[in-house]
Design a protein around this motif. Structure first.
Motif, PDB file in Angstrom:
ATOM      1  N   GLY A 148       0.655  -1.455   0.106  1.00  0.00           N
ATOM      2  CA  GLY A 148       0.091  -0.006   0.021  1.00  0.00           C
ATOM      3  C   GLY A 148       0.860   1.277   0.059  1.00  0.00           C
ATOM      4  N   TRP A 149       1.919   1.230   0.568  1.00  0.00           N
ATOM      5  CA  TRP A 149       2.694   2.507   0.789  1.00  0.00           C
ATOM      6  C   TRP A 149       4.080   2.479   0.408  1.00  0.00           C
ATOM      7  CZ3 TRP A 149      -0.134   0.087   4.671  1.00  0.00           C
ATOM      8  CH2 TRP A 149      -1.229   0.720   5.170  1.00  0.00           C
ATOM      9  N   ALA A 182      12.091  -5.800  -3.940  1.00  0.00           N
ATOM     10  CA  ALA A 182      11.725  -6.582  -5.093  1.00  0.00           C
ATOM     11  C   ALA A 182      12.506  -6.042  -6.304  1.00  0.00           C
ATOM     12  CB  ALA A 182      10.505  -6.664  -5.379  1.00  0.00           C
ATOM     13  N   PHE A 234       8.737  -5.180   1.266  1.00  0.00           N
ATOM     14  CA  PHE A 234       8.814  -3.686   0.628  1.00  0.00           C
ATOM     15  C   PHE A 234       9.022  -3.875  -1.127  1.00  0.00           C
ATOM     16  CE2 PHE A 234       9.967  -2.964   4.767  1.00  0.00           C
ATOM     17  CZ  PHE A 234       9.269  -1.983   5.011  1.00  0.00           C
ATOM     18  N   THR A 256       1.319 -16.691  -4.084  1.00  0.00           N
ATOM     19  CA  THR A 256       2.340 -15.476  -3.345  1.00  0.00           C
ATOM     20  C   THR A 256       2.535 -15.811  -1.962  1.00  0.00           C
ATOM     21  OG1 THR A 256       0.198 -14.316  -2.834  1.00  0.00           O
ATOM     22  CG2 THR A 256       1.568 -13.811  -4.864  1.00  0.00           C
TER      23      THR A 256
END
Ligand SMILES: Cc1cc2nc3c(=O)[nH]c(=O)nc-3n(C[C@H](O)[C@H](O)[C@H](O)COP(=O)(O)OP(=O)(O)OC[C@H]3O[C@@H](n4cnc5c(N)ncnc54)[C@H](O)[C@@H]3O)c2cc1C
Length: 473
Positions: A103-104, A458, A454, A414
């Protein structure tokens, strides 16, 4: 939902053109099953002239595809699900754009900000809390944000004391491997146990350590979270800014641009089941029986899913260990709750073991406000009255109008976000980043810097794997 294969329709065998990328990114509604569709019953083998096959269309896979394309190489991306993004899932709910997964962004994450600049995508600040609701000696107490953050900052600085030394260079986590020997075996719960904390202070900390660990604070490594703090600048206040920014167009926007720039051949609904190395080539087989060959393959899936693919020859020890122990956490449920009530936008936290561990205010709606809730394993999110009761404990006087939950840890392709287990930093690194013959590994879970939770990590791992793959082609 399933599609029939049609030779005349590229979308029907999972291939994705540039215009379809946007659609694929937002194809499924939140709450709909994310399991892949059985596209193309795949009896056929599929010849491909790809230089590198990339397994997984999350941020790591998209970075690899773009970087290889910039080097003049041709990537083929095989994605298990019927959408791109993996643990990034931008969608809509209650009339608002929301993020079911990541989300952030934080201001101190240079790689994603370079990508935002590259594609001319802006960011905006998330909703600011006007009050904090935290455990007190008798029930919950309400504090203004400055008072809450000042106290939290002091507690966390005690918790993380010494981390500036053992992560002297946080982007090079093994730089002080000598100092890590005594710290890396510790869980977050072990560290809490070393400190003289009042019960209330302990709850202030263990709400967060248990969220990140996926239930019990004994699952996550102290060095996992301590490295994040040092990457953020060294203080809890700086770390909180990792939840401050949102990209215009959602978290998926940069990923879409990367795949578009790569002109990548992306085959959706193509779960890979087998990867075989022989001579100078690697053959990849999907569950439908389609096979693809290339001089190199990048596995850009979450670490926990590696064990679902048959590798021949088998994976090296570190990779086997990472996948069997798991870096992805066992409970990662993010709930979007539409709340009605006169309460100002509030950050709320409850101690480890509570049904909801943390709530973060999001946009105002015509009827109330959306909140993101991170739950503990004790809450059954299918039980609406239990969710209502849990929300009311944290946000008194409110009513839940509706909610949508995504149980990420249960998603087959996932799993949840990552947080290393105790001992995994020294036990897995640097071996986990090394090639296995012509197979390379990428993914946020195994990043050197912003690992696990985060997209910055990736992207970092994607740059590394693309560089490694290019030397094999
Ligand atoms: C609830 C939640 C909240 C988060 N919040 C944040 C946040 O606020 N900020 C942030 O920066 N990060 C956040 N993260 C973490 C972030 O989402 C991940 O670190 C990042 O997206 C990982 O990218 P990846 O490419 O490594 O893996 P993934 O996104 O998991 O991508 C891997 C891809 O591989 C595919 N795949 C798996 N198996 C196969 C197979 N056999 N064959 C073919 N394809 C396969 C998957 O379907 C998936 O698309 C959050 C994660 C979650 C779950």
């Amino acid at each position: 939902m399933s599609f029939r294969r049609s030779a005349s329709n590229p979308a029907a065998d999972g291939r994705l053109g540039r215009r379809s990328l946007l659609k694929a990114a937002g194809a499924s509604a939140l709450g709909a099953t994310l399991l892949s569709t059985t596209v193309g019953a795949g009896r056929a083998h599929a010849a491909t002239a790809a230089d590198v096959i990339i397994i997984g269309a999350g941020y790591a896979g998209a970075t690899v595809a773009r970087e290889l394309a910039l080097k003049g190489l041709k990537p083929l991306v095989l994605e298990a699900q019927n959408r791109i993004g993996g643990r990034v899932f931008t969608t809509t709910y209650a009339g608002a754009q929301i993020e079911a997964g990541a989300g952030w962004l934080g201001p101190q994450q240079p790689l994603i900000h370079a990508e935002l600049r590259r594609y001319n995508i802006g960011t905006y600040e998330d909703v600011a809390a006007e009050q904090f609701i935290l455990p007190g000696t008798q029930g919950f107490q309400t504090l203004d944000p400055t008072a809450a953050l000042t106290s939290l900052d002091q507690l966390w600085s005690t918790f993380y004391s010494g981390s500036a030394n053992y992560f002297e260079r946080p982007y090079d986590p093994l730089y002080r491997a000598d100092l890590l020997q005594s710290v890396d075996p510790l869980s977050l719960a072990d560290r809490l146990g070393q400190l003289s904390l009042s019960p209330t202070e302990k709850q202030w900390l263990n709400s967060e350590t248990s969220v990140y660990s996926g239930g019990s604070s004994s699952l996550g490594a102290l060095t996992g979270m301590a490295q994040w703090i040092q990457l953020a600048g060294g203080t809890y206040g700086e770390y909180t800014t990792t939840m401050s920014l949102r990209p215009v167009g959602g978290m998926i926007a940069v990923l879409q641009k990367m795949l578009t720039e790569a002109q990548a051949d992306v085959r959706l609904s193509s779960p890979v089941k087998k990867v075989t190395q022989s001579g100078g080539t690697v053959t990849v087989e999907t569950t439908s029986g389609a096979t693809f060959t290339a001089p190199a393959v990048v596995v850009a899936t979450s670490t926990n899913t590696w064990k679902n693919i048959t590798f021949s020859p088998g994976l090296p020890t570190a990779h086997k260990r990472a996948s069997s122990e798991g870096i992805g956490i066992p409970h990662a449920t993010k709930v979007w709750v539409h709340v009605q009530g006169s309460i100002p936008p509030s950050v709320a936290q409850a101690g480890e073991g509570s049904p909801i561990l943390m709530m973060v205010p999001q946009v105002k709606t015509a009827k109330g406000r959306l909140y993101v809730a991170f739950t503990g394993p004790s809450l059954d999110v299918a039980n609406a009255s239990a969710v209502q009761t849990a929300v009311q404990q944290l946000l008194p006087g409110t009513t839940v109008l509706e909610y949508q939950a995504m149980e990420w840890a249960k998603q087959q392709y996932t799993g949840g976000w990552g947080l290393r287990r105790p001992g995994q930093l020294l036990g897995l690194f640097p071996a986990i980043e090394q090639p296995h013959g012509r197979i390379l590994f990428a993914g946020g879970d195994i990043a050197k810097g912003w690992h696990g939770a985060f997209i910055e990590g990736a992207i970092e791992s994607g740059f590394r794997a693309a560089g490694q793959a290019a030397t094999l082609v």
